[in-house]
Design a protein around this motif. Structure first.
Motif, PDB file in Angstrom:
ATOM      1  N   ILE B 101      12.762  -1.055   0.565  1.00 52.72           N
ATOM      2  CA  ILE B 101      11.766  -0.225  -0.115  1.00 52.72           C
ATOM      3  C   ILE B 101      10.706  -1.143  -0.710  1.00 52.72           C
ATOM      4  CG2 ILE B 101      11.343   1.377  -1.994  1.00 52.72           C
ATOM      5  CD1 ILE B 101      13.982   2.610  -1.529  1.00 52.72           C
ATOM      6  N   VAL B 102       9.434  -0.908  -0.350  1.00 55.26           N
ATOM      7  CA  VAL B 102       8.346  -1.768  -0.814  1.00 55.26           C
ATOM      8  C   VAL B 102       7.369  -0.927  -1.639  1.00 55.26           C
ATOM      9  CG1 VAL B 102       8.518  -3.359   1.107  1.00 55.26           C
ATOM     10  CG2 VAL B 102       7.049  -1.377   1.288  1.00 55.26           C
ATOM     11  N   GLU B 103       6.457  -1.619  -2.337  1.00 56.60           N
ATOM     12  CA  GLU B 103       5.482  -0.882  -3.142  1.00 56.60           C
ATOM     13  C   GLU B 103       4.081  -1.406  -2.873  1.00 56.60           C
ATOM     14  OE1 GLU B 103       5.308  -1.792  -7.355  1.00 56.60           O
ATOM     15  OE2 GLU B 103       6.724  -3.423  -7.055  1.00 56.60           O
ATOM     16  N   PHE B 104       3.063  -0.566  -3.126  1.00 63.13           N
ATOM     17  CA  PHE B 104       1.688  -1.038  -3.139  1.00 63.13           C
ATOM     18  C   PHE B 104       0.864  -0.138  -4.047  1.00 63.13           C
ATOM     19  CE2 PHE B 104       1.609   2.043   0.304  1.00 63.13           C
ATOM     20  CZ  PHE B 104       0.449   2.732   0.029  1.00 63.13           C
ATOM     21  N   ASN B 105      -0.308  -0.644  -4.442  1.00 63.25           N
ATOM     22  CA  ASN B 105      -1.185   0.132  -5.313  1.00 63.25           C
ATOM     23  C   ASN B 105      -2.264   0.802  -4.499  1.00 63.25           C
ATOM     24  OD1 ASN B 105      -0.351  -0.081  -8.079  1.00 63.25           O
ATOM     25  ND2 ASN B 105      -0.678  -2.278  -7.821  1.00 63.25           N
ATOM     26  N   SER B 106      -2.592   2.024  -4.864  1.00 62.85           N
ATOM     27  CA  SER B 106      -3.651   2.746  -4.184  1.00 62.85           C
ATOM     28  C   SER B 106      -4.831   2.940  -5.134  1.00 62.85           C
ATOM     29  CB  SER B 106      -3.110   4.096  -3.717  1.00 62.85           C
ATOM     30  OG  SER B 106      -4.147   5.015  -3.637  1.00 62.85           O
ATOM     31  N   GLN B 107      -6.038   3.024  -4.563  1.00 64.58           N
ATOM     32  CA  GLN B 107      -7.214   3.206  -5.412  1.00 64.58           C
ATOM     33  C   GLN B 107      -7.648   4.656  -5.491  1.00 64.58           C
ATOM     34  OE1 GLN B 107      -9.769   0.772  -3.121  1.00 64.58           O
ATOM     35  NE2 GLN B 107      -8.274  -0.887  -3.244  1.00 64.58           N
ATOM     36  N   LEU B 108      -6.901   5.549  -4.860  1.00 65.32           N
ATOM     37  CA  LEU B 108      -7.313   6.947  -4.829  1.00 65.32           C
ATOM     38  C   LEU B 108      -7.159   7.579  -6.205  1.00 65.32           C
ATOM     39  CD1 LEU B 108      -5.629   7.956  -1.497  1.00 65.32           C
ATOM     40  CD2 LEU B 108      -8.049   7.695  -1.904  1.00 65.32           C
ATOM     41  N   LEU B 123       4.438  10.301   7.945  1.00 63.16           N
ATOM     42  CA  LEU B 123       4.458  10.628   9.370  1.00 63.16           C
ATOM     43  C   LEU B 123       4.158   9.434  10.275  1.00 63.16           C
ATOM     44  CD1 LEU B 123       2.784  14.128   9.439  1.00 63.16           C
ATOM     45  CD2 LEU B 123       5.114  13.551  10.009  1.00 63.16           C
ATOM     46  N   THR B 124       3.900   8.251   9.725  1.00 60.44           N
ATOM     47  CA  THR B 124       3.524   7.116  10.576  1.00 60.44           C
ATOM     48  C   THR B 124       4.569   6.004  10.577  1.00 60.44           C
ATOM     49  OG1 THR B 124       2.142   6.441   8.761  1.00 60.44           O
ATOM     50  CG2 THR B 124       1.040   7.439  10.640  1.00 60.44           C
ATOM     51  N   PRO B 125       4.358   4.962  11.424  1.00 59.40           N
ATOM     52  CA  PRO B 125       5.408   4.028  11.850  1.00 59.40           C
ATOM     53  C   PRO B 125       6.487   3.675  10.830  1.00 59.40           C
ATOM     54  CG  PRO B 125       3.324   3.239  12.625  1.00 59.40           C
ATOM     55  CD  PRO B 125       3.051   4.497  11.851  1.00 59.40           C
ATOM     56  N   GLY B 126       7.664   4.251  10.996  1.00 61.96           N
ATOM     57  CA  GLY B 126       8.836   3.842  10.240  1.00 61.96           C
ATOM     58  C   GLY B 126       8.697   3.815   8.735  1.00 61.96           C
ATOM     59  N   THR B 127       7.855   4.685   8.162  1.00 63.04           N
ATOM     60  CA  THR B 127       7.677   4.652   6.713  1.00 63.04           C
ATOM     61  C   THR B 127       7.858   6.038   6.109  1.00 63.04           C
ATOM     62  OG1 THR B 127       5.322   4.842   7.147  1.00 63.04           O
ATOM     63  CG2 THR B 127       6.129   2.683   6.560  1.00 63.04           C
ATOM     64  N   ILE B 128       8.531   6.085   4.930  1.00 59.74           N
ATOM     65  CA  ILE B 128       8.666   7.347   4.205  1.00 59.74           C
ATOM     66  C   ILE B 128       8.268   7.104   2.751  1.00 59.74           C
ATOM     67  CG2 ILE B 128      10.313   8.974   3.227  1.00 59.74           C
ATOM     68  CD1 ILE B 128      11.817   8.996   5.752  1.00 59.74           C
ATOM     69  N   THR B 129       7.412   7.939   2.193  1.00 60.35           N
ATOM     70  CA  THR B 129       7.066   7.822   0.785  1.00 60.35           C
ATOM     71  C   THR B 129       8.241   8.319  -0.050  1.00 60.35           C
ATOM     72  OG1 THR B 129       4.850   8.434   1.455  1.00 60.35           O
ATOM     73  CG2 THR B 129       5.280   8.302  -0.892  1.00 60.35           C
ATOM     74  N   VAL B 130       8.822   7.406  -0.867  1.00 56.29           N
ATOM     75  CA  VAL B 130       9.945   7.830  -1.694  1.00 56.29           C
ATOM     76  C   VAL B 130       9.430   8.420  -3.003  1.00 56.29           C
ATOM     77  CG1 VAL B 130      12.044   7.107  -2.862  1.00 56.29           C
ATOM     78  CG2 VAL B 130      11.448   6.115  -0.675  1.00 56.29           C
ATOM     79  N   ASP B 131       8.420   7.770  -3.618  1.00 57.15           N
ATOM     80  CA  ASP B 131       7.890   8.316  -4.867  1.00 57.15           C
ATOM     81  C   ASP B 131       6.499   7.743  -5.132  1.00 57.15           C
ATOM     82  OD1 ASP B 131       7.748   9.819  -7.075  1.00 57.15           O
ATOM     83  OD2 ASP B 131       9.408   8.904  -8.141  1.00 57.15           O
ATOM     84  N   ILE B 132       5.725   8.472  -5.935  1.00 55.73           N
ATOM     85  CA  ILE B 132       4.448   7.960  -6.416  1.00 55.73           C
ATOM     86  C   ILE B 132       4.515   7.981  -7.939  1.00 55.73           C
ATOM     87  CG2 ILE B 132       1.951   8.190  -6.356  1.00 55.73           C
ATOM     88  CD1 ILE B 132       2.321  10.102  -4.007  1.00 55.73           C
ATOM     89  N   LYS B 136       1.124   3.760  -8.028  1.00 58.67           N
ATOM     90  CA  LYS B 136       2.036   2.952  -7.227  1.00 58.67           C
ATOM     91  C   LYS B 136       2.768   3.822  -6.224  1.00 58.67           C
ATOM     92  CE  LYS B 136       3.272  -0.861 -10.221  1.00 58.67           C
ATOM     93  NZ  LYS B 136       4.174  -1.118 -11.337  1.00 58.67           N
ATOM     94  N   TYR B 137       2.707   3.396  -4.974  1.00 58.92           N
ATOM     95  CA  TYR B 137       3.438   4.091  -3.931  1.00 58.92           C
ATOM     96  C   TYR B 137       4.707   3.312  -3.611  1.00 58.92           C
ATOM     97  CZ  TYR B 137      -0.305   7.305  -2.684  1.00 58.92           C
ATOM     98  OH  TYR B 137      -1.220   8.301  -2.687  1.00 58.92           O
ATOM     99  N   PHE B 138       5.839   4.006  -3.523  1.00 56.30           N
ATOM    100  CA  PHE B 138       7.085   3.365  -3.112  1.00 56.30           C
ATOM    101  C   PHE B 138       7.460   3.888  -1.740  1.00 56.30           C
ATOM    102  CE2 PHE B 138       6.912   3.153  -7.639  1.00 56.30           C
ATOM    103  CZ  PHE B 138       7.265   1.847  -7.883  1.00 56.30           C
ATOM    104  N   ILE B 139       7.592   2.930  -0.802  1.00 57.65           N
ATOM    105  CA  ILE B 139       7.739   3.301   0.596  1.00 57.65           C
ATOM    106  C   ILE B 139       9.044   2.745   1.148  1.00 57.65           C
ATOM    107  CG2 ILE B 139       6.637   3.211   2.844  1.00 57.65           C
ATOM    108  CD1 ILE B 139       4.787   4.357   0.884  1.00 57.65           C
ATOM    109  N   HIS B 140       9.841   3.616   1.757  1.00 55.41           N
ATOM    110  CA  HIS B 140      10.982   3.114   2.524  1.00 55.41           C
ATOM    111  C   HIS B 140      10.485   2.753   3.911  1.00 55.41           C
ATOM    112  CE1 HIS B 140      14.539   3.233   5.107  1.00 55.41           C
ATOM    113  NE2 HIS B 140      15.132   2.718   4.059  1.00 55.41           N
ATOM    114  N   TRP B 141      10.721   1.471   4.296  1.00 55.09           N
ATOM    115  CA  TRP B 141      10.129   0.954   5.528  1.00 55.09           C
ATOM    116  C   TRP B 141      11.245   0.559   6.476  1.00 55.09           C
ATOM    117  CZ3 TRP B 141       5.805  -3.329   5.288  1.00 55.09           C
ATOM    118  CH2 TRP B 141       5.090  -3.310   6.505  1.00 55.09           C
ATOM    119  N   LEU B 142      11.171   1.049   7.690  1.00 51.05           N
ATOM    120  CA  LEU B 142      12.248   0.801   8.663  1.00 51.05           C
ATOM    121  C   LEU B 142      12.254  -0.639   9.150  1.00 51.05           C
ATOM    122  CD1 LEU B 142      14.472   2.430   9.912  1.00 51.05           C
ATOM    123  CD2 LEU B 142      12.978   2.994  11.803  1.00 51.05           C
TER     124      LEU B 142
END
Lengths: 121, 169
Positions: B101-108, B123-132, B136-142
């Motif tokens: 699970i990784v994180e990144f910051n969004s400017q939106l 819906l895109t390559p091997g990633t699911i948003t776990v929480d915002i 900060k977005y937390f993404i489960h990445w395959l």
């Protein structure tokens, strides 16, 4: 008209192949989150192209099938997000192969938890 | 952004969208059907316009519509690519995954834009948003290729966020 039929059958075949692969993925993946990946990815395209294919076979249904596809594109990621978040809150930890790659969300949650405890005191 | 839109604006937007969906489902322009649709969508819009939309009719400016069309194509391409990627991983006998699970910051800023970004990521390559949480977005990445925020941002979100910023900010 013949061409529309061919496009329809082509889309339905692609859709069924992806739906099958989604099922296979759910069987093969090691833990909940990776299974969710297989379940959401493959099945969205599978369901979308199957339904669109039906729309091509029956042109009078095309607009309806298109609306259904839009609904799937909105609803499917929402439900999988809810499942992922819920299972993480329920302490279902993801399977990690590489030790360097951690669980950023877990750390953040622990931080939030500590801050809340401080506020409570 | 959400508070600056007038009630009438929001209401018209809701009415219009609901009526278009009605037209899509009935697929007829018979007089009785259309009138029923106008009345029904008017009634539903009275009750739901407050929570139905943040930005109202603003979204229909030609510049934004152009970016929305562009977003649609970028998204469809990414969706097809994602499905083929995951299918390849599933077929591969070695099952080459490296999840985390990784994180990144969004400017939106707009909540609706955040929702669209989260949905597109899921819906895109091997990633699911776990929480915002805030931005900060937390993404489960395959298949994790890097854990620092810059790499994850570039790999996961950049292609969508560039367009979304133009539409909403």
């Amino acid at each position: 008209m013949q061409i529309l039929n061919y496009i329809g059958y082509f889309l339905i075949s692609i859709g069924t192949i992806f739906l099958f692969l989604g099922g296979l993925g759910i069987l093969r993946m090691p833990d909940f989150y990776t299974r969710l990946q297989a379940g959401t990815k493959a099945s969205t395209l599978g369901a979308m192209s199957t339904i669109l294919g039906i729309g091509f076979l029956q042109p009078e249904w095309f607009v309806k099938t298109f609306i259904i596809v839009v609904f799937i594109a909105i609803a499917n990621p929402l439900s999988s997000h809810a499942l992922a978040r819920g299972s993480h809150k329920a302490k279902q930890m993801p399977f990690l192969k590489d030790e360097k790659i951690g669980d950023a969300y877990k750390e953040e949650e622990e931080k939030l938890h500590k801050n809340q405890k401080k506020e409570d005191k | 952004m959400g508070t600056s839109v007038s009630k009438l604006n929001k209401f018209t937007y809701t009415w219009l969208i609901l009526f278009l969906v009605w037209l899509g489902f009935t697929t007829t322009f018979a007089f009785a059907e259309v009138v029923t649709g106008i009345l029904l969508s008017f009634t539903v819009a009275i009750f739901s316009y407050k929570s139905f939309t943040y930005d109202g009719l603003k979204i229909f400016s030609p510049r934004r519509l152009m970016y929305i069309v562009q977003y649609f194509f970028v998204f469809m391409l990414a969706l097809i690519k994602a499905n083929i990627d995951v299918a390849k991983i599933v077929i591969n006998p070695k099952l080459p995954i490296n999840p985390g699970i990784v994180e990144f910051n969004s400017q939106l800023k707009s909540p609706f834009a955040k929702l669209i970004l989260a949905n597109s990521i899921t819906l895109t390559p091997g990633t699911i948003t776990v929480d915002i949480i805030d931005n900060k977005y937390f993404i489960h990445w395959l298949y994790v290729t890097g854990t620092d925020q810059e790499t994850t941002y570039k790999e996961i979100a950049k292609q969508f966020e560039d367009i979304l910023i133009k539409i909403y900010n």
